[in-house]
Design a protein around this motif. Structure first.
Motif, PDB file in Angstrom:
ATOM      1  N   GLU A   1     -16.965  19.509 -34.263  1.00 23.47           N
ATOM      2  CA  GLU A   1     -16.622  19.186 -33.359  1.00 23.47           C
ATOM      3  C   GLU A   1     -16.980  19.171 -32.405  1.00 23.47           C
ATOM      4  O   GLU A   1     -17.006  17.303 -31.451  1.00 23.47           O
ATOM      5  CB  GLU A   1     -15.005  19.708 -33.147  1.00 23.47           C
ATOM      6  CG  GLU A   1     -13.970  18.754 -32.072  1.00 23.47           C
ATOM      7  CD  GLU A   1     -12.620  19.634 -31.572  1.00 23.47           C
ATOM      8  OE1 GLU A   1     -11.863  19.434 -32.645  1.00 23.47           O
ATOM      9  OE2 GLU A   1     -12.739  20.773 -31.490  1.00 23.47           O
ATOM     10  N   ARG A   2     -18.045  20.038 -31.522  1.00 26.47           N
ATOM     11  CA  ARG A   2     -18.468  19.317 -29.999  1.00 26.47           C
ATOM     12  C   ARG A   2     -20.210  18.736 -30.083  1.00 26.47           C
ATOM     13  O   ARG A   2     -19.562  18.229 -29.734  1.00 26.47           O
ATOM     14  CB  ARG A   2     -19.025  20.586 -29.591  1.00 26.47           C
ATOM     15  CG  ARG A   2     -20.044  20.921 -28.498  1.00 26.47           C
ATOM     16  CD  ARG A   2     -18.912  20.398 -27.708  1.00 26.47           C
ATOM     17  NE  ARG A   2     -20.107  20.387 -26.046  1.00 26.47           N
ATOM     18  CZ  ARG A   2     -19.884  19.336 -25.198  1.00 26.47           C
ATOM     19  NH1 ARG A   2     -18.899  18.681 -25.375  1.00 26.47           N
ATOM     20  NH2 ARG A   2     -20.673  19.235 -23.695  1.00 26.47           N
ATOM     21  N   LEU A   3     -20.056  18.614 -31.388  1.00 28.92           N
ATOM     22  CA  LEU A   3     -21.542  17.713 -32.265  1.00 28.92           C
ATOM     23  C   LEU A   3     -21.048  16.679 -32.181  1.00 28.92           C
ATOM     24  O   LEU A   3     -21.429  15.220 -31.533  1.00 28.92           O
ATOM     25  CB  LEU A   3     -22.001  18.289 -32.672  1.00 28.92           C
ATOM     26  CG  LEU A   3     -23.454  17.564 -34.072  1.00 28.92           C
ATOM     27  CD1 LEU A   3     -24.420  17.256 -32.835  1.00 28.92           C
ATOM     28  CD2 LEU A   3     -23.513  18.020 -34.758  1.00 28.92           C
ATOM     29  N   LYS A   4     -20.124  16.218 -32.917  1.00 28.90           N
ATOM     30  CA  LYS A   4     -19.148  14.909 -32.773  1.00 28.90           C
ATOM     31  C   LYS A   4     -18.614  14.836 -32.110  1.00 28.90           C
ATOM     32  O   LYS A   4     -19.170  13.057 -31.714  1.00 28.90           O
ATOM     33  CB  LYS A   4     -18.145  15.181 -33.761  1.00 28.90           C
ATOM     34  CG  LYS A   4     -17.377  13.494 -34.296  1.00 28.90           C
ATOM     35  CD  LYS A   4     -16.036  13.961 -35.091  1.00 28.90           C
ATOM     36  CE  LYS A   4     -15.161  13.037 -35.358  1.00 28.90           C
ATOM     37  NZ  LYS A   4     -15.570  11.980 -35.944  1.00 28.90           N
ATOM     38  N   THR A   5     -18.284  15.066 -30.055  1.00 30.05           N
ATOM     39  CA  THR A   5     -17.822  14.759 -29.573  1.00 30.05           C
ATOM     40  C   THR A   5     -19.446  14.060 -28.572  1.00 30.05           C
ATOM     41  O   THR A   5     -19.445  13.014 -27.945  1.00 30.05           O
ATOM     42  CB  THR A   5     -17.394  15.714 -28.581  1.00 30.05           C
ATOM     43  OG1 THR A   5     -16.562  15.975 -29.015  1.00 30.05           O
ATOM     44  CG2 THR A   5     -17.078  15.175 -27.091  1.00 30.05           C
ATOM     45  N   LEU A   6     -20.710  14.996 -29.096  1.00 32.80           N
ATOM     46  CA  LEU A   6     -21.687  14.667 -28.593  1.00 32.80           C
ATOM     47  C   LEU A   6     -22.444  14.015 -28.199  1.00 32.80           C
ATOM     48  O   LEU A   6     -22.781  12.783 -28.063  1.00 32.80           O
ATOM     49  CB  LEU A   6     -22.644  15.896 -27.871  1.00 32.80           C
ATOM     50  CG  LEU A   6     -22.623  16.873 -27.687  1.00 32.80           C
ATOM     51  CD1 LEU A   6     -23.146  18.339 -27.934  1.00 32.80           C
ATOM     52  CD2 LEU A   6     -22.837  17.195 -25.844  1.00 32.80           C
TER      53      LEU A   6
END
Length: 332
Positions: free
Chosen positions: A133-138
């Motif tokens: 989820e964090r990688l997608k946001t970044l």
């Protein structure tokens, strides 16, 4: 409006994933009321553990029980019949990965689901992992040109797995049985691009004495997505260390998300990235919980892997599987 009473669900398949979903549903506050398995002893064991009154080997009898949802954790060749029966009764479903053994079966299942217009999720848990989820946001507003994924497991060393995992006729081999998780995750972090073409090199060159197993241990896959990204995937199911890795590369970024370390490392727009990730995603729900909440509220956006999108990942896998031994890319 949410239910006043706890949701009640049935589980088809009383193996490891059936037990997993029972635990997850219980954590959410739902109840298991019926269990089906081709092995009556296994169905009874899980039913007993879940305090469910009904265990059976007969799908007709299973679907006579009133339930708010059904979890389908059967081996991949056994998808269409339980999906069709759930659709005919308007019962929401959670289907474990892969959504079907191949695209022929997958399209039949999707036609039933779309005709019935029922909630249908696929069990891709990495879409609910806070790391990805964090990688997608970044990378949401960044340009990505390449993606690389890795999956390693120790099946051909330990043989501590269900035997069918390494039998092509049942599992479809390592790509739909193992690689599907990280390949789906790669699509997820980039916003669900669709596959264009794929190719795989694959070989079984270990445990040659175990002739009951015909799945390859070493696979290298190359593919193209419709957002212009080229991808590679490395899969080995006979190596000591477990790993799920997703790496993205673009003009101003190179980021690797390693699930074993639960960290994202690399660089982004001139800045070094080295961060551990929160223990919970923004929903506060795992894949089972999100599915159950969607049933309660009718909010299908909670489901990050609807069946129709899961079929796009299967299409990528299916093309790679069909390419083995041909030396050619297979178009989706």
């Amino acid at each position: 409006m949410t239910h006043q009473k706890p949701l009640v669900i049935g589980i088809i398949g009383a193996g490891n994933m059936g037990r997993y979903h029972h635990a997850a549903a219980t954590d959410y506050g739902a109840e298991v009321v019926a269990v089906h398995d081709t092995r009556l002893a296994a169905a009874r064991e899980l039913a007993s553990h879940a305090d469910a009154e009904f265990a059976t080997t007969a799908l007709d009898a299973f679907f006579e029980v009133d339930m708010d949802g059904v979890v389908i954790t059967t081996p991949p060749p056994i998808r269409f019949e339980p999906i069709e029966m759930a659709c005919n009764r308007g019962i929401p479903m959670m289907v474990e990965k892969p959504p079907a053994l191949n695209m022929v079966e997958g399209r039949k299942c999707l036609a039933c689901i779309e005709k019935a217009d029922v909630i249908a999720a696929v069990g891709f848990q990495l879409r609910y992992h806070p790391l990805y989820e964090r990688l997608k946001t970044l990378i949401a507003s960044e340009t990505v040109h390449l993606v690389r994924t890795v999956c390693t497991v120790n099946y051909y060393l330990s043989f501590r797995m269900s035997p069918w995992f390494l039998q092509y006729e049942i599992s479809g081999g390592p790509l739909p049985e193992q690689a599907v998780h990280v390949l789906d995750c790669a699509r997820f972090v980039m916003g669900n691009p669709k596959p264009v073409q794929a190719h795989a090199l694959a070989i079984k060159n270990m445990a040659l004495e175990r002739t009951e197993f015909d799945a390859e241990n070493a696979i290298q896959m190359t593919y193209q997505l419709d957002n212009g990204v080229f991808g590679t995937h490395m899969n080995h199911c006979g190596t000591e260390g477990f790993s799920f890795e997703v790496e993205v590369v673009g003009p101003h970024l190179r980021l690797q998300a390693n699930m074993t370390e639960n960290a994202i490392r690399g660089y982004l727009n001139g800045e070094t990235v080295n961060e551990s990730v929160a223990s919970e995603n923004s929903l506060g729900l795992d894949k089972t919980g999100a599915w159950l909440r969607a049933i309660e509220t009718g909010d299908r956006t909670l489901i990050r892997s609807p069946f129709a999108d899961g079929l796009q990942t299967l299409a990528l896998i299916d093309a790679a599987v069909r390419s083995r031994g041909t030396g050619r890319f297979v178009h989706v």
